[in-house]
Design an enzyme around this catalytic site. Structure first.
Site, PDB file in Angstrom:
ATOM      1  CE  LYS A  14      -8.780  -7.920  -5.792  1.00 42.63           C
ATOM      2  NZ  LYS A  14      -8.094  -6.760  -6.414  1.00 42.63           N
ATOM      3  NE  ARG A  89      -6.053 -11.768 -10.291  1.00 46.87           N
ATOM      4  CZ  ARG A  89      -5.840 -11.223  -9.094  1.00 46.87           C
ATOM      5  NH1 ARG A  89      -6.276 -11.794  -7.998  1.00 46.87           N
ATOM      6  NH2 ARG A  89      -5.185 -10.108  -9.020  1.00 46.87           N
ATOM      7  NE  ARG A 130      -0.500  -2.872  -2.491  1.00 54.69           N
ATOM      8  CZ  ARG A 130      -1.385  -3.546  -3.200  1.00 54.69           C
ATOM      9  NH1 ARG A 130      -2.449  -4.039  -2.614  1.00 54.69           N
ATOM     10  NH2 ARG A 130      -1.211  -3.728  -4.485  1.00 54.69           N
ATOM     11  NE  ARG A 163       1.287  -6.828  -3.989  1.00 51.12           N
ATOM     12  CZ  ARG A 163      -0.010  -7.058  -4.157  1.00 51.12           C
ATOM     13  NH1 ARG A 163      -0.812  -7.050  -3.112  1.00 51.12           N
ATOM     14  NH2 ARG A 163      -0.509  -7.296  -5.345  1.00 51.12           N
ATOM     15  NE  ARG A 174      -0.902  -6.160  -9.758  1.00 51.50           N
ATOM     16  CZ  ARG A 174      -0.765  -5.394  -8.679  1.00 51.50           C
ATOM     17  NH1 ARG A 174       0.304  -4.648  -8.532  1.00 51.50           N
ATOM     18  NH2 ARG A 174      -1.697  -5.398  -7.755  1.00 51.50           N
TER      19      ARG A 174
HETATM   20  P1  AP5 Z   1      -5.730  -3.126  -1.312  1.00 52.62           P
HETATM   21  O1  AP5 Z   1      -6.836  -3.387  -0.348  1.00 52.62           O
HETATM   22  O2  AP5 Z   1      -4.405  -3.710  -1.008  1.00 52.62           O
HETATM   23  O3  AP5 Z   1      -6.204  -3.455  -2.802  1.00 52.62           O
HETATM   24  P2  AP5 Z   1      -6.435  -4.842  -3.530  1.00 52.62           P
HETATM   25  O4  AP5 Z   1      -7.690  -4.722  -4.320  1.00 52.62           O
HETATM   26  O5  AP5 Z   1      -6.337  -5.972  -2.563  1.00 52.62           O
HETATM   27  O6  AP5 Z   1      -5.212  -4.777  -4.523  1.00 52.62           O
HETATM   28  P3  AP5 Z   1      -4.162  -5.894  -4.930  1.00 52.62           P
HETATM   29  O7  AP5 Z   1      -3.054  -5.162  -5.602  1.00 52.62           O
HETATM   30  O8  AP5 Z   1      -3.821  -6.757  -3.765  1.00 52.62           O
HETATM   31  O9  AP5 Z   1      -4.989  -6.671  -5.966  1.00 52.62           O
HETATM   32  P4  AP5 Z   1      -4.507  -7.670  -6.988  1.00 52.62           P
HETATM   33  O10 AP5 Z   1      -5.788  -8.302  -7.314  1.00 52.62           O
HETATM   34  O11 AP5 Z   1      -3.741  -7.088  -8.110  1.00 52.62           O
HETATM   35  O12 AP5 Z   1      -3.409  -8.521  -6.194  1.00 52.62           O
HETATM   36  P5  AP5 Z   1      -3.423  -9.987  -5.581  1.00 52.62           P
HETATM   37  O13 AP5 Z   1      -2.579  -9.996  -4.391  1.00 52.62           O
HETATM   38  O14 AP5 Z   1      -4.803 -10.521  -5.503  1.00 52.62           O
HETATM   39  O15 AP5 Z   1      -5.593  -1.526  -1.433  1.00 52.62           O
HETATM   40  C1  AP5 Z   1      -4.562  -0.936  -2.197  1.00 52.62           C
HETATM   41  C2  AP5 Z   1      -4.049   0.314  -1.464  1.00 52.62           C
HETATM   42  O16 AP5 Z   1      -5.072   1.303  -1.438  1.00 52.62           O
HETATM   43  C3  AP5 Z   1      -3.655   0.063  -0.013  1.00 52.62           C
HETATM   44  O17 AP5 Z   1      -2.500   0.802   0.275  1.00 52.62           O
HETATM   45  C4  AP5 Z   1      -4.862   0.569   0.799  1.00 52.62           C
HETATM   46  O18 AP5 Z   1      -4.476   1.085   2.062  1.00 52.62           O
HETATM   47  C5  AP5 Z   1      -5.427   1.661  -0.105  1.00 52.62           C
HETATM   48  N1  AP5 Z   1      -6.894   1.722  -0.075  1.00 52.62           N
HETATM   49  C6  AP5 Z   1      -7.752   0.668  -0.138  1.00 52.62           C
HETATM   50  N2  AP5 Z   1      -9.033   1.108  -0.140  1.00 52.62           N
HETATM   51  C7  AP5 Z   1      -8.968   2.469  -0.110  1.00 52.62           C
HETATM   52  C8  AP5 Z   1      -9.964   3.503  -0.106  1.00 52.62           C
HETATM   53  N3  AP5 Z   1     -11.280   3.219  -0.141  1.00 52.62           N
HETATM   54  N4  AP5 Z   1      -9.530   4.797  -0.064  1.00 52.62           N
HETATM   55  C9  AP5 Z   1      -8.207   5.089  -0.030  1.00 52.62           C
HETATM   56  N5  AP5 Z   1      -7.220   4.149  -0.022  1.00 52.62           N
HETATM   57  C10 AP5 Z   1      -7.602   2.864  -0.064  1.00 52.62           C
HETATM   58  O19 AP5 Z   1      -2.687 -10.810  -6.754  1.00 52.62           O
HETATM   59  C11 AP5 Z   1      -1.321 -10.606  -7.017  1.00 52.62           C
HETATM   60  C12 AP5 Z   1      -0.883 -11.496  -8.153  1.00 52.62           C
HETATM   61  O20 AP5 Z   1      -1.057 -12.878  -7.779  1.00 52.62           O
HETATM   62  C13 AP5 Z   1      -1.681 -11.354  -9.460  1.00 52.62           C
HETATM   63  O21 AP5 Z   1      -1.203 -10.305 -10.264  1.00 52.62           O
HETATM   64  C14 AP5 Z   1      -1.456 -12.736 -10.086  1.00 52.62           C
HETATM   65  O22 AP5 Z   1      -0.187 -12.815 -10.673  1.00 52.62           O
HETATM   66  C15 AP5 Z   1      -1.477 -13.658  -8.884  1.00 52.62           C
HETATM   67  N6  AP5 Z   1      -2.825 -14.193  -8.621  1.00 52.62           N
HETATM   68  C16 AP5 Z   1      -3.611 -13.911  -7.543  1.00 52.62           C
HETATM   69  N7  AP5 Z   1      -4.789 -14.542  -7.631  1.00 52.62           N
HETATM   70  C17 AP5 Z   1      -4.765 -15.234  -8.805  1.00 52.62           C
HETATM   71  C18 AP5 Z   1      -5.707 -16.047  -9.477  1.00 52.62           C
HETATM   72  N8  AP5 Z   1      -6.945 -16.282  -8.984  1.00 52.62           N
HETATM   73  N9  AP5 Z   1      -5.341 -16.593 -10.673  1.00 52.62           N
HETATM   74  C19 AP5 Z   1      -4.132 -16.378 -11.194  1.00 52.62           C
HETATM   75  N10 AP5 Z   1      -3.195 -15.593 -10.620  1.00 52.62           N
HETATM   76  C20 AP5 Z   1      -3.514 -15.027  -9.438  1.00 52.62           C
HETATM   77 MG    MG Z   2      -5.004  -7.599  -2.327  1.00 53.10          MG
END
Ligand code: AP5
Ligand code: MG
Length: 219
Positions: A14, A89, A130, A163, A174
């Site tokens: 994402k 979410r 990552r 991270r 997660r």
């Molecule tokens: P990346 O693009 O970083 O993936 P992502 O989908 O953004 O993954 P996240 O881990 O950031 O998602 P998340 O939803 O768990 O975390 P968030 O920060 O939102 O890609 C991952 C890796 O793969 C990278 O190294 C990239 O280079 C590689 N990659 C990407 N695409 C690729 C491809 N096509 N091919 C090969 N490699 C690829 O949330 C974190 C925490 O915050 C949550 O757990 C929760 O506690 C809290 N939080 C956030 N939002 C909310 C909400 N709305 N409500 C409540 N709690 C929340």
């Molecule tokens: Mg992300």
């Protein structure tokens, strides 16, 4: 005018796609995860609260998260569109978003929800590989998008770190939280005709190509 929600499990890409979409269409990238992490780095009260949940792989409470998003959406740069990454979410957050948009005079049906999916093994591999720059936050992957020099950010020379919530056990939590609390949003948006499916198994450029074909060339 583009109002986009990126939906998908942890590690699916994402954030990676959001950066590109934001550059191409000139809309702000609003990642709730990034806002929480910035607050954690600065040690704000919001950051201290969020840390308790994030480091266990749990969701931050809905009302805290929604309030933070409404404040961000009220900023000037969101007038011409925006890209929400990681919000909503839960079904409650999605219902609140629809109600909020109505209240501020936007049609909730104008939202395009991009549902990016990939198999669990791919998600685990992407999240655990990552690396994030401790200074500027730029994201790398040890195999798919490695930096020029191992452990060092190409952009600012900062040190790359794992991270804290990318430890295998936390990633597994997660993924479970995603299945239980976030995946019902797929039906929520499909039945209201706002969902587009994106194949997240492709390489980064392939995923972006599919998204652009769907959104069209024009900003
Ligand atoms: P990346 O693009 O970083 O993936 P992502 O989908 O953004 O993954 P996240 O881990 O950031 O998602 P998340 O939803 O768990 O975390 P968030 O920060 O939102 O890609 C991952 C890796 O793969 C990278 O190294 C990239 O280079 C590689 N990659 C990407 N695409 C690729 C491809 N096509 N091919 C090969 N490699 C690829 O949330 C974190 C925490 O915050 C949550 O757990 C929760 O506690 C809290 N939080 C956030 N939002 C909310 C909400 N709305 N409500 C409540 N709690 C929340
Ligand atoms: Mg992300």
């Amino acid at each position: 005018m583009k109002r986009i929600v990126l939906l998908g499990p942890p590690g699916v890409g994402k954030g990676t796609q959001a950066e590109r979409i934001s550059d191409k269409y000139g809309i702000p990238h609003i990642s709730t995860g990034d806002i929480f992490r910035a607050n954690m780095k600065q040690g704000t009260p919001l950051g201290k609260l969020a840390k308790e949940y994030i480091e266990k792989g749990l969701l931050v409470p809905d009302d805290v998260t929604c309030g933070m998003v409404w404040d961000r959406l009220a900023e000037e740069d969101c007038k011409a569109g925006y890209l929400l990454d990681g919000f909503p979410r839960t079904v409650y957050q999605a219902e609140q978003l629809d109600a909020h948009l109505k209240a501020v005079g936007q049609d909730p049906q104008d939202i395009t929800v991009l549902n990016i999916q990939a198999p669990t093994q791919t998600l685990i591999e992407r999240a655990t590989g990552r690396r994030i720059c401790k200074d500027c936050g730029k994201s790398y992957h040890t195999v798919y998008t490695p930096p020029k020099t191992e452990g060092i950010c190409d952009v600012c020379g900062g040190e790359l770190r794992i991270r804290p919530d990318d430890a295998l056990e936390t990633v597994q939590n997660r993924l479970k939280v995603y299945e239980d609390q976030t995946s019902p949003l797929i039906e929520y948006y499909r039945t209201t005709d706002r969902l587009a499916d994106i194949d997240g198994c492709q390489a980064i450029d392939g995923v972006f190509g599919q998204i652009c074909a769907l959104l069209g060339e024009k900003p």
